[in-house]
Design a protein around this motif. Structure first.
Motif, PDB file in Angstrom:
ATOM      1  N   ILE A 272      18.560   5.112   6.461  1.00 21.75           N
ATOM      2  CA  ILE A 272      17.912   4.522   5.264  1.00 21.75           C
ATOM      3  C   ILE A 272      16.904   3.272   5.633  1.00 21.75           C
ATOM      4  O   ILE A 272      15.848   3.191   4.427  1.00 21.75           O
ATOM      5  CB  ILE A 272      19.481   3.614   4.039  1.00 21.75           C
ATOM      6  N   PHE A 273      16.682   3.346   6.619  1.00 18.22           N
ATOM      7  CA  PHE A 273      15.799   2.018   6.870  1.00 18.22           C
ATOM      8  C   PHE A 273      14.459   2.353   6.705  1.00 18.22           C
ATOM      9  O   PHE A 273      13.505   1.781   6.958  1.00 18.22           O
ATOM     10  CB  PHE A 273      15.960   2.078   8.786  1.00 18.22           C
ATOM     11  N   ASP A 274      14.211   3.733   7.327  1.00 16.03           N
ATOM     12  CA  ASP A 274      12.648   4.768   6.970  1.00 16.03           C
ATOM     13  C   ASP A 274      12.391   4.332   6.154  1.00 16.03           C
ATOM     14  O   ASP A 274      11.132   4.324   5.424  1.00 16.03           O
ATOM     15  CB  ASP A 274      12.844   6.019   7.752  1.00 16.03           C
ATOM     16  N   THR A 275      13.274   4.856   5.031  1.00 14.27           N
ATOM     17  CA  THR A 275      12.595   5.093   3.727  1.00 14.27           C
ATOM     18  C   THR A 275      12.455   3.337   3.158  1.00 14.27           C
ATOM     19  O   THR A 275      11.163   3.107   2.471  1.00 14.27           O
ATOM     20  CB  THR A 275      14.022   5.144   2.660  1.00 14.27           C
ATOM     21  N   ASN A 276      12.779   2.308   3.746  1.00  9.04           N
ATOM     22  CA  ASN A 276      12.521   0.834   3.682  1.00  9.04           C
ATOM     23  C   ASN A 276      11.604  -0.086   3.998  1.00  9.04           C
ATOM     24  O   ASN A 276      10.787   0.156   2.978  1.00  9.04           O
ATOM     25  CB  ASN A 276      13.572  -0.387   3.950  1.00  9.04           C
ATOM     26  N   ILE A 277      11.094   0.491   4.966  1.00  7.94           N
ATOM     27  CA  ILE A 277      10.353   0.829   5.983  1.00  7.94           C
ATOM     28  C   ILE A 277       8.668   1.593   5.067  1.00  7.94           C
ATOM     29  O   ILE A 277       7.898   1.252   4.364  1.00  7.94           O
ATOM     30  CB  ILE A 277       9.755   1.352   7.440  1.00  7.94           C
ATOM     31  N   TYR A 278       8.521   2.569   4.500  1.00 10.93           N
ATOM     32  CA  TYR A 278       7.719   3.646   4.252  1.00 10.93           C
ATOM     33  C   TYR A 278       7.243   2.629   2.689  1.00 10.93           C
ATOM     34  O   TYR A 278       6.237   1.781   2.674  1.00 10.93           O
ATOM     35  CB  TYR A 278       8.396   4.962   3.459  1.00 10.93           C
ATOM     36  N   GLY A 279       7.884   2.394   1.808  1.00 12.50           N
ATOM     37  CA  GLY A 279       8.295   1.756   0.696  1.00 12.50           C
ATOM     38  C   GLY A 279       7.900  -0.097   0.831  1.00 12.50           C
ATOM     39  O   GLY A 279       6.794  -0.174   0.061  1.00 12.50           O
ATOM     40  N   ILE A 280       8.028  -0.932   1.272  1.00  8.77           N
ATOM     41  CA  ILE A 280       7.438  -1.949   2.065  1.00  8.77           C
ATOM     42  C   ILE A 280       5.674  -1.174   2.524  1.00  8.77           C
ATOM     43  O   ILE A 280       4.860  -2.451   1.874  1.00  8.77           O
ATOM     44  CB  ILE A 280       7.807  -2.766   3.152  1.00  8.77           C
ATOM     45  N   ILE A 281       5.610  -0.513   3.107  1.00  8.24           N
ATOM     46  CA  ILE A 281       4.244   0.245   3.918  1.00  8.24           C
ATOM     47  C   ILE A 281       3.478   0.301   2.419  1.00  8.24           C
ATOM     48  O   ILE A 281       2.639  -0.311   2.508  1.00  8.24           O
ATOM     49  CB  ILE A 281       3.874   0.726   5.047  1.00  8.24           C
ATOM     50  N   GLY A 282       3.772   1.202   1.993  1.00 10.44           N
ATOM     51  CA  GLY A 282       3.000   0.991   0.495  1.00 10.44           C
ATOM     52  C   GLY A 282       2.626   0.596  -0.214  1.00 10.44           C
ATOM     53  O   GLY A 282       1.376   0.143  -1.024  1.00 10.44           O
ATOM     54  N   ILE A 283       4.028  -0.449  -0.946  1.00 11.91           N
ATOM     55  CA  ILE A 283       3.930  -1.611  -1.571  1.00 11.91           C
ATOM     56  C   ILE A 283       2.579  -3.010  -0.792  1.00 11.91           C
ATOM     57  O   ILE A 283       1.456  -3.254  -1.981  1.00 11.91           O
ATOM     58  CB  ILE A 283       4.450  -2.640  -2.324  1.00 11.91           C
ATOM     59  N   MET A 284       2.639  -3.136  -0.075  1.00  9.19           N
ATOM     60  CA  MET A 284       1.947  -4.390   0.806  1.00  9.19           C
ATOM     61  C   MET A 284       0.191  -3.366   1.263  1.00  9.19           C
ATOM     62  O   MET A 284      -0.351  -4.499   0.599  1.00  9.19           O
ATOM     63  CB  MET A 284       2.246  -4.444   2.418  1.00  9.19           C
ATOM     64  N   ILE A 285      -0.534  -2.289   1.117  1.00 12.78           N
ATOM     65  CA  ILE A 285      -1.188  -2.107   1.116  1.00 12.78           C
ATOM     66  C   ILE A 285      -1.746  -1.300   0.539  1.00 12.78           C
ATOM     67  O   ILE A 285      -3.029  -1.938  -0.248  1.00 12.78           O
ATOM     68  CB  ILE A 285      -1.025  -0.833   1.734  1.00 12.78           C
ATOM     69  N   LEU A 286      -0.841  -1.980  -1.092  1.00 11.69           N
ATOM     70  CA  LEU A 286      -1.352  -1.690  -2.792  1.00 11.69           C
ATOM     71  C   LEU A 286      -1.626  -2.271  -3.610  1.00 11.69           C
ATOM     72  O   LEU A 286      -2.684  -2.683  -3.840  1.00 11.69           O
ATOM     73  CB  LEU A 286      -0.287  -1.009  -3.214  1.00 11.69           C
ATOM     74  N   VAL A 287      -1.137  -3.806  -2.800  1.00  9.56           N
ATOM     75  CA  VAL A 287      -1.046  -5.531  -3.284  1.00  9.56           C
ATOM     76  C   VAL A 287      -2.487  -6.042  -2.105  1.00  9.56           C
ATOM     77  O   VAL A 287      -4.185  -5.925  -3.012  1.00  9.56           O
ATOM     78  CB  VAL A 287      -0.403  -6.074  -3.039  1.00  9.56           C
ATOM     79  N   ALA A 288      -2.818  -5.050  -0.637  1.00  2.47           N
ATOM     80  CA  ALA A 288      -4.411  -5.692  -0.496  1.00  2.47           C
ATOM     81  C   ALA A 288      -4.984  -4.705   0.069  1.00  2.47           C
ATOM     82  O   ALA A 288      -6.105  -5.854  -1.163  1.00  2.47           O
ATOM     83  CB  ALA A 288      -3.724  -5.376   1.374  1.00  2.47           C
ATOM     84  N   GLY A 289      -5.535  -3.791  -1.306  1.00  2.00           N
ATOM     85  CA  GLY A 289      -5.746  -2.932  -1.494  1.00  2.00           C
ATOM     86  C   GLY A 289      -6.990  -3.872  -2.765  1.00  2.00           C
ATOM     87  O   GLY A 289      -7.612  -3.972  -3.255  1.00  2.00           O
ATOM     88  N   ILE A 290      -5.463  -3.589  -4.023  1.00  2.00           N
ATOM     89  CA  ILE A 290      -6.035  -4.575  -5.735  1.00  2.00           C
ATOM     90  C   ILE A 290      -7.144  -5.863  -5.149  1.00  2.00           C
ATOM     91  O   ILE A 290      -7.845  -5.858  -6.123  1.00  2.00           O
ATOM     92  CB  ILE A 290      -4.846  -4.454  -6.367  1.00  2.00           C
ATOM     93  N   ASN A 291      -6.437  -6.767  -4.389  1.00  2.00           N
ATOM     94  CA  ASN A 291      -6.842  -8.069  -3.999  1.00  2.00           C
ATOM     95  C   ASN A 291      -8.493  -7.818  -3.293  1.00  2.00           C
ATOM     96  O   ASN A 291      -8.909  -8.366  -4.111  1.00  2.00           O
ATOM     97  CB  ASN A 291      -5.351  -8.780  -3.264  1.00  2.00           C
ATOM     98  N   MET A 292      -8.292  -6.885  -2.287  1.00  2.00           N
ATOM     99  CA  MET A 292      -9.750  -6.605  -2.233  1.00  2.00           C
ATOM    100  C   MET A 292     -10.908  -5.839  -2.940  1.00  2.00           C
ATOM    101  O   MET A 292     -12.094  -6.396  -2.928  1.00  2.00           O
ATOM    102  CB  MET A 292      -9.690  -5.415  -0.851  1.00  2.00           C
ATOM    103  N   ILE A 293     -10.247  -5.017  -4.035  1.00  6.96           N
ATOM    104  CA  ILE A 293     -11.061  -4.282  -4.988  1.00  6.96           C
ATOM    105  C   ILE A 293     -11.714  -5.661  -5.880  1.00  6.96           C
ATOM    106  O   ILE A 293     -12.785  -5.655  -6.295  1.00  6.96           O
ATOM    107  CB  ILE A 293     -10.005  -3.810  -6.022  1.00  6.96           C
ATOM    108  N   THR A 294     -11.182  -6.522  -6.221  1.00  7.21           N
ATOM    109  CA  THR A 294     -10.832  -7.568  -7.437  1.00  7.21           C
ATOM    110  C   THR A 294     -12.179  -8.559  -6.610  1.00  7.21           C
ATOM    111  O   THR A 294     -12.772  -8.969  -6.872  1.00  7.21           O
ATOM    112  CB  THR A 294      -9.956  -8.763  -7.356  1.00  7.21           C
TER     113      THR A 294
END
Length: 411
Positions: A272-294
């Protein structure tokens, strides 16, 4: 000369750029990348580290693959013996990637003191036993040596030692029942030479490590008879594949079981740790990407007049888009640089100073373990950079819609 890069460099280096309206938004975008990299790095390092620590503790007590008799015995006790004289022992040459094989046996008994008693399993081992894992778990004393035929030396867990108030170099009696309940039990006096703590309490409270010859004598086995074989492989990622190969290489009367099957609930949990890691990576990249788009949209809006002038003197849309993408690349690199400095700094601090502790009864480790590898650090940085840059291609498309005449008049 790459004039887009030249202009982008001049914009970045100008004082007006650093004191412009977009400066706070740009800093927020960089901070989002920094935080994202730090969080992703910690998630990967601790997730993989925890998986490896728990896995290694289970391996220490069982090996990667256990070779045993086919029987209906669901306990941890060896009932039907196996001959030590096998083609695959003492070196398992039939399958590649096997580092070690050792013969062991187990027997349930009762530890008896003047004031208390406790049930435990005596794990009998011999001269072929690999003490590598238990040397890491050792908290006091030393590991036993079984060069003599009858050695009473044992390694006991810290859990049992505290529960029964045992110390190194003390003696205790262990009672082993016979198959015939009317006969007197076997009583053996053991000498504690070492105390270990794996942190895996479910296993620590069960096992005492001693000489296999005692179990052979109690069970009336021959000298070449043992309970089962424990097999260690080089690459854990190939455990299922090697388990099948080992099963096909041993006699049909024997069975081979991987620890992932034997302790399925534990290994399903750590997956289950793998699922948590992938979820965190996806969310963090999305947040960073949205801030850079702004940040990029604000930069474009702030430089609208410049865009109009560049179009008026003949620059095409892609050339101007490249100018802003160069600018954004610089900001991403700054975020990655500070993110790596902070992230690796925190990980190495935890690795060497063990500041963050965990409840051992829940996570099987006393402190948060970290796994630092150049491969995943590089992959994380390259992946973040590429994905953020791809996300910025979308807002940069707005430049193609800007009219030179309107842009030059823009206030």
């Amino acid at each position: 000369m790459n004039y887009e890069f030249f202009i982008a460099k001049r914009i970045i280096g100008s004082k007006a750029y650093k004191s412009s309206i977009s400066a706070p938004i740009i800093k927020i975008g960089i901070a989002a990348i920094v935080i994202g990299i730090v969080v992703m790095m910690i998630a990967i390092a601790t997730g993989i580290g925890l998986q490896q620590k728990i896995r290694d503790k289970v391996v220490a007590f069982n090996g990667h693959v256990v070779i045993m008799n086919y029987d209906s015995n669901n306990s941890q006790e060896s009932v039907f013996p196996i001959s030590r004289e096998q083609d695959f022992y003492p070196e398992f040459k039939q399958v590649e990637g096997i580092s070690h094989i050792q013969a062991v046996a187990t027997k349930f008994g009762i530890i008896r003191t003047e004031t208390d008693f406790e049930g435990a399993i005596l794990k009998g081992v011999g001269a072929d036993y690999d003490w590598k894992y238990f040397e890491e778990f050792l908290v006091e004393g030393r590991v036993p040596t079984f060069t003599e035929k009858w050695s009473e030396e044992v390694l006991i867990s810290q859990y049992l030692a505290k529960r029964l108030d045992f110390k190194v170099n003390e003696h205790f009696q262990m009672v082993f029942a016979k198959d015939d309940p009317e006969k007197l039990p076997n009583i053996i006096t053991f000498n504690i030479v070492g105390i270990y703590n794996s942190g895996f309490q479910d296993l620590d409270k069960q096992y005492i490590i001693g000489n296999i010859r005692h179990i052979q004598r109690i069970n009336r086995w021959q000298e070449d008879q043992i309970g089962n074989f424990e097999v260690f492989i080089d690459d854990y990622d190939e455990i299922d594949k090697k388990g099948i190969e080992i099963y096909k290489s041993i006699p049909s009367v024997l069975n081979a079981e991987t620890i992932t099957n034997k302790y399925a609930s534990i290994f399903d949990w750590i997956k289950i740790f793998d699922t948590n890691i992938y979820g965190i990576i996806g969310i963090m990249i999305l947040v960073a990407g949205i801030n850079m788009i702004t940040a990029l949209l604000v930069l474009i809006l702030e430089r609208t007049q410049m865009i109009g002038i560049l179009k008026a003197i003949g620059s095409n849309n892609w050339s101007i888009r490249k100018l802003f993408l160069y600018n954004a690349t610089y900001l991403i690199f700054r975020g990655l640089l500070w993110g790596n400095i902070i992230g690796l700094g925190l990980l190495f601090t935890q690795k060497y100073f063990k500041i963050i502790t965990l409840p051992e009864e829940t996570y099987y480790v006393a402190e948060a373990p970290v796994y630092v590898s150049l491969s995943y650090v590089l992959a994380l940085n390259i992946g973040t950079f590429v994905l953020c840059l791809l996300m910025l291609l979308i807002p940069s498309y707005i430049i193609t819609k800007i009219s030179p005449v309107k842009a030059i008049r823009f206030e």
